[in-house]
Design an enzyme around this catalytic site. Structure first.
Site, mmCIF file in Angstrom:
data_model
loop_
_atom_site.group_PDB
_atom_site.id
_atom_site.type_symbol
_atom_site.label_atom_id
_atom_site.label_comp_id
_atom_site.label_asym_id
_atom_site.label_seq_id
_atom_site.Cartn_x
_atom_site.Cartn_y
_atom_site.Cartn_z
ATOM 1 N N ARG A 200 0.857 -1.194 0.000
ATOM 2 C CA ARG A 200 0.000 0.000 0.000
ATOM 3 C C ARG A 200 0.892 1.243 0.000
ATOM 4 O O ARG A 200 0.824 2.074 0.904
ATOM 5 C CB ARG A 200 -0.914 0.007 1.219
ATOM 6 C CG ARG A 200 -1.962 -1.113 1.242
ATOM 7 C CD ARG A 200 -2.991 -0.839 2.325
ATOM 8 N NE ARG A 200 -3.991 -1.881 2.408
ATOM 9 C CZ ARG A 200 -4.002 -2.853 3.323
ATOM 10 N NH1 ARG A 200 -3.037 -2.898 4.233
ATOM 11 N NH2 ARG A 200 -4.955 -3.758 3.357
ATOM 12 N N GLN A 229 6.943 -4.961 4.339
ATOM 13 C CA GLN A 229 6.798 -6.407 4.180
ATOM 14 C C GLN A 229 6.249 -6.798 2.805
ATOM 15 O O GLN A 229 5.894 -7.951 2.587
ATOM 16 C CB GLN A 229 5.895 -6.969 5.287
ATOM 17 C CG GLN A 229 6.435 -6.713 6.688
ATOM 18 C CD GLN A 229 5.653 -7.405 7.795
ATOM 19 O OE1 GLN A 229 6.179 -7.667 8.852
ATOM 20 N NE2 GLN A 229 4.384 -7.720 7.556
ATOM 21 N N ASN A 258 7.297 -11.092 5.076
ATOM 22 C CA ASN A 258 5.909 -10.820 5.413
ATOM 23 C C ASN A 258 5.521 -11.635 6.644
ATOM 24 O O ASN A 258 5.190 -12.816 6.553
ATOM 25 C CB ASN A 258 4.991 -11.163 4.241
ATOM 26 C CG ASN A 258 3.530 -10.864 4.568
ATOM 27 O OD1 ASN A 258 3.226 -10.141 5.508
ATOM 28 N ND2 ASN A 258 2.625 -11.429 3.771
ATOM 29 N N ASP A 285 -1.988 1.761 11.492
ATOM 30 C CA ASP A 285 -2.127 0.985 10.269
ATOM 31 C C ASP A 285 -1.624 1.809 9.091
ATOM 32 O O ASP A 285 -1.604 3.048 9.137
ATOM 33 C CB ASP A 285 -3.595 0.607 10.045
ATOM 34 C CG ASP A 285 -3.933 -0.764 10.609
ATOM 35 O OD1 ASP A 285 -3.000 -1.489 10.999
ATOM 36 O OD2 ASP A 285 -5.125 -1.100 10.677
ATOM 37 N N ASP A 287 -3.027 1.856 6.036
ATOM 38 C CA ASP A 287 -4.095 2.260 5.113
ATOM 39 C C ASP A 287 -5.118 3.150 5.802
ATOM 40 O O ASP A 287 -6.331 2.960 5.684
ATOM 41 C CB ASP A 287 -4.773 1.030 4.517
ATOM 42 C CG ASP A 287 -5.317 0.080 5.578
ATOM 43 O OD1 ASP A 287 -4.917 0.206 6.753
ATOM 44 O OD2 ASP A 287 -6.137 -0.794 5.222
ATOM 45 N N ASP A 397 -3.952 -7.654 18.902
ATOM 46 C CA ASP A 397 -4.283 -6.448 19.657
ATOM 47 C C ASP A 397 -5.208 -6.733 20.838
ATOM 48 O O ASP A 397 -4.992 -6.242 21.951
ATOM 49 C CB ASP A 397 -4.888 -5.380 18.740
ATOM 50 C CG ASP A 397 -6.011 -5.888 17.848
ATOM 51 O OD1 ASP A 397 -6.452 -7.047 18.012
ATOM 52 O OD2 ASP A 397 -6.457 -5.123 16.966
ATOM 53 N N HIS A 421 -10.448 4.662 8.394
ATOM 54 C CA HIS A 421 -9.949 3.344 7.998
ATOM 55 C C HIS A 421 -11.055 2.620 7.240
ATOM 56 O O HIS A 421 -12.240 2.934 7.389
ATOM 57 C CB HIS A 421 -9.583 2.560 9.276
ATOM 58 C CG HIS A 421 -8.839 1.280 9.057
ATOM 59 N ND1 HIS A 421 -9.465 0.105 8.713
ATOM 60 C CD2 HIS A 421 -7.515 0.979 9.167
ATOM 61 C CE1 HIS A 421 -8.553 -0.862 8.615
ATOM 62 N NE2 HIS A 421 -7.379 -0.361 8.886
#
Length: 659
Positions: A200, A229, A258, A285, A287, A397, A421
């Site tokens: 991304r 990654q 990854n 994150d 994205d 998380d 998000h």
């Protein structure tokens, strides 16, 4: 004692009208009904819950040209503008409960003769009252101040202010909420940002540039780590040079295999500990769109917390930016499943019903964890409880929040700190390769933390889900979930070893199954056909409990009957993702089913032989889980320290072991 700013008035960086409702509010307050007036009647509650979702907007707008800057806005003559909004209200209940602050000062700087500043507070039930006010005298820039106690905010409530113009337009050129704090808590402590990215590059580069857009935010950061990654490198993106320049030498890109989100975030924890500079590690994150002020607020809150506290942000939809998707997450310990905290209404549209009109937003919401799309973790917590689990994705998380909670470190999901998000509801992670990680990691977390002897409803619920997937002709999902449980039964020793390889193995496994063969071309499948049309069209409404029980019985019995011959070549229907529920699929022999992200579809076909073989395997595995749960739980709990240690993670990363 000395003064520390807790929160600044802000306007959106990009002046996007779609998010104005989160910053300023030109609408009147129309408070929804009190639950006590609704009572316990089921129908009355259902009607009220539907009414809550109805828009109260009158169409009032703030013009783009009235947004004069990051900390300035014009209020037109004859207009009243409220700053009782998500980003500019002051969430007093959270500060009262979790920090050492017991009083705040509000300073409002305004130009506009005769302009009226009114300060309000709300109680936990959403009812508001006027607290104080002031009128601007003269034509010059004037600052008015209000001293406000936090004592009556035990259960929740907000402070905010409104501005009513006087003689002509008024301009708000600044407002701050501050407090007197001990000298050793005045200077902000620093943070290291950790961003895990995979393919991304454009999103990630834009996020990096936004972190350097505010000098105050940049000043808090020791380092910004990007765990690269993917194969599409952020360093190769056209926006990367500008991002690198904005971060003024604080950016470091770490290329590694990854290892999923857990591998990226654990690397950030490890690098932060090894550097020994930062008080916090902040996960973001890749994205997302971040409101940079959120970082300032999270650090400030963490600095003034009563004890080391994980501070998380909320999540708005990146597609509909005034819609709040995640406000507070808890773990149901009996089912060991995450969900929104009680009283939270997910997918809340601030553009339709503002903060001052919404009762549930005023009660303080206590959480078990905060998702890692934005989460600030004190280094002291990492040193005490270890790094994240090597789970690739899912549950790292939530497990970490539960682990921290058990060690005495709370998590606060803080209003006024947020990112935008992709909503979870727009993803396909319950049916694609991620189904393996959902299943395996949930069981790992439950074995570590469930207070029930055999995990409460975990095993029973897993078995039921397997049956539902089988009746839905989702054989690939069933097989992935089987493998997940077998890997759980192998114990914690394989978690690190599996981290770099498991994704590839699962993707290879899925290729064997027709229901996992996704096609983007609408003409990839034949048109639906049946030898004998159904007497009644399939009802798109959700069936009641009795109808669902009937569907289960019919679906189970059908697995011992042959399939309709025409279904081997043609689907019997095409179902959009929203309607592809088990109780509809259970009555079919073949169907084309769209995926939740809308990009593809698959051809499902019923296979009674496969159903019976998978059912036998499901029964055997779940019996074994029940039998071995107590011993397995002991193994996972005994191994937790080693699995989450710096040394174990350093070996997985292939770097020199932590000192």
């Amino acid at each position: 004692m000395a003064t520390r700013v807790l929160q600044r008035f802000i306007m959106p960086l990009d002046k996007d009208p779609d998010v104005f409702a989160l910053y300023v509010d030109p609408e009147p307050a129309v408070l929804d009904a009190d639950k006590d007036s609704i009572g316990g009647d089921k129908n009355a509650k259902a009607v009220n819950n539907a009414a809550l979702r109805q828009s109260t907007s009158t169409g009032a707008k703030v013009a783009v040209e009235d947004v004069l800057g990051r900390h300035s806005v014009r209020i037109r003559e004859g207009q009243e503008l409220s700053f009782g909004s998500y980003f500019n209200g002051f969430a007093a209940g959270y500060w009262r409960r979790w920090t050492i602050v017991d009083a705040v000062r509000l300073d409002v700087t305004l130009t506009g003769p005769g302009a009226h500043v009114i300060v309000y507070r709300s109680m936990a039930n959403g009812r508001s009252q006027k607290v104080d006010d002031a009128v601007i005298e003269g034509a010059g820039e004037t600052t008015v101040s209000f001293d406000l106690t936090l004592v009556p905010f035990q259960d929740g409530g907000w402070y905010w202010f409104d501005v009513i113009t006087g003689e002509g337009d008024a301009v708000l050129s600044g407002a701050t909420w501050s407090a007197e704090v001990p000298e050793d808590r005045v200077a902000p402590r620093s943070a290291t940002v950790g961003i895990t990215t995979m393919n991304r590059p454009d999103f990630c580069a834009a996020l990096l540039e936004s972190l350097g857009a505010d000098a105050d935010v940049l000043g808090l950061l020791d380092e910004v780590l990007v765990m690269e990654q993917g194969t599409k490198k952020v360093a190769d993106d056209a926006g990367f040079p500008a991002a690198e320049k904005a971060l003024q030498g604080k950016l470091r890109v770490i290329e590694q295999a990854n290892l999923g989100g857990s591998g990226g975030f654990a690397r950030a924890q490890l690098e932060t500990l090894r550097a020994g500079k930062s008080a916090y590690v902040l996960f973001l994150d890749d994205d997302i769109i971040c409101e940079p002020e959120s970082i300032l607020r999270a650090v400030t809150f963490g600095d003034l917390a009563r004890r080391p506290t994980i501070v998380g942000g909320h999540m708005f939809s990146i597609y509909s930016r005034s819609r709040l998707h995640s406000f507070g997450e808890i773990i149901n310990r009996y089912r060991f499943w995450w969900h929104s905290a009680p009283t939270v209404h997910p997918d809340w549209d601030f553009g339709a019903r503002n903060l001052r009109s919404t009762r549930w937003l005023h009660k303080r919401i206590d959480v078990d964890f905060n998702p890692w799309f934005m989460c600030l973790i004190p280094v002291e917590v990492v040193e005490r409880i270890g790094l994240g689990l090597p789970l690739f994705i899912k549950w790292d998380d939530s497990e970490y929040g539960v682990r921290a909670q058990a060690a005495g470190f709370p998590t606060v999901s803080m209003p006024g700190a947020a990112v935008w998000h992709v909503p979870w509801t727009d993803k396909n992670d319950a049916l694609d390769w991620q189904a393996y990680f959902h299943q395996r990691n949930r069981f790992v977390a439950a074995l570590l933390h469930s207070p029930f002897k055999r995990g409460g409803r975990m095993v029973t619920e897993s078995f039921q889900h397997q049956v539902m997937h089988l009746m839905s002709m989702q054989y690939s999902v069933v097989e992935m979930r089987h493998q997940a449980l077998l890997d759980v039964l192998d114990g914690p020793g394989k978690l690190h070893a599996d981290l770099p390889t498991k994704l590839g193995e699962i993707r290879e496994m899925r290729k064997e199954w027709r229901d996992a063969d996704l096609k983007a071309d609408p003409d990839a499948f034949p048109a639906p056909r049946r030898a004998k049309p159904k007497k009644r069209d399939m009802d798109a409404e959700i069936p009641g409990a009795m109808q669902q029980r009937k569907a289960k019985l019919i679906g189970a019995v059908r697995q011992f009957k042959g399939v309709r011959p025409l279904s081997r070549e043609f689907p019997e229907t095409a179902l959009p993702a929203m309607d592809a529920k088990w109780y509809r699929l259970a009555g079919l022999d073949a169907a084309v089913v769209s995926m939740p992200d809308g990009t593809s579809a698959a051809f499902y076909q019923r296979d009674p032989e496969q159903f019976r073989a998978a059912m036998k395997k499901t029964i055997e595995i779940h019996k074994r889980l029940l039998r071995e749960w107590p011993t397995l739980a002991e193994q996972y709990r005994a191994g937790l320290g080693e699995v989450t240690s710096q040394e174990a993670w350093a070996r997985t990363f292939g770097i020199e072991e932590a000192q």
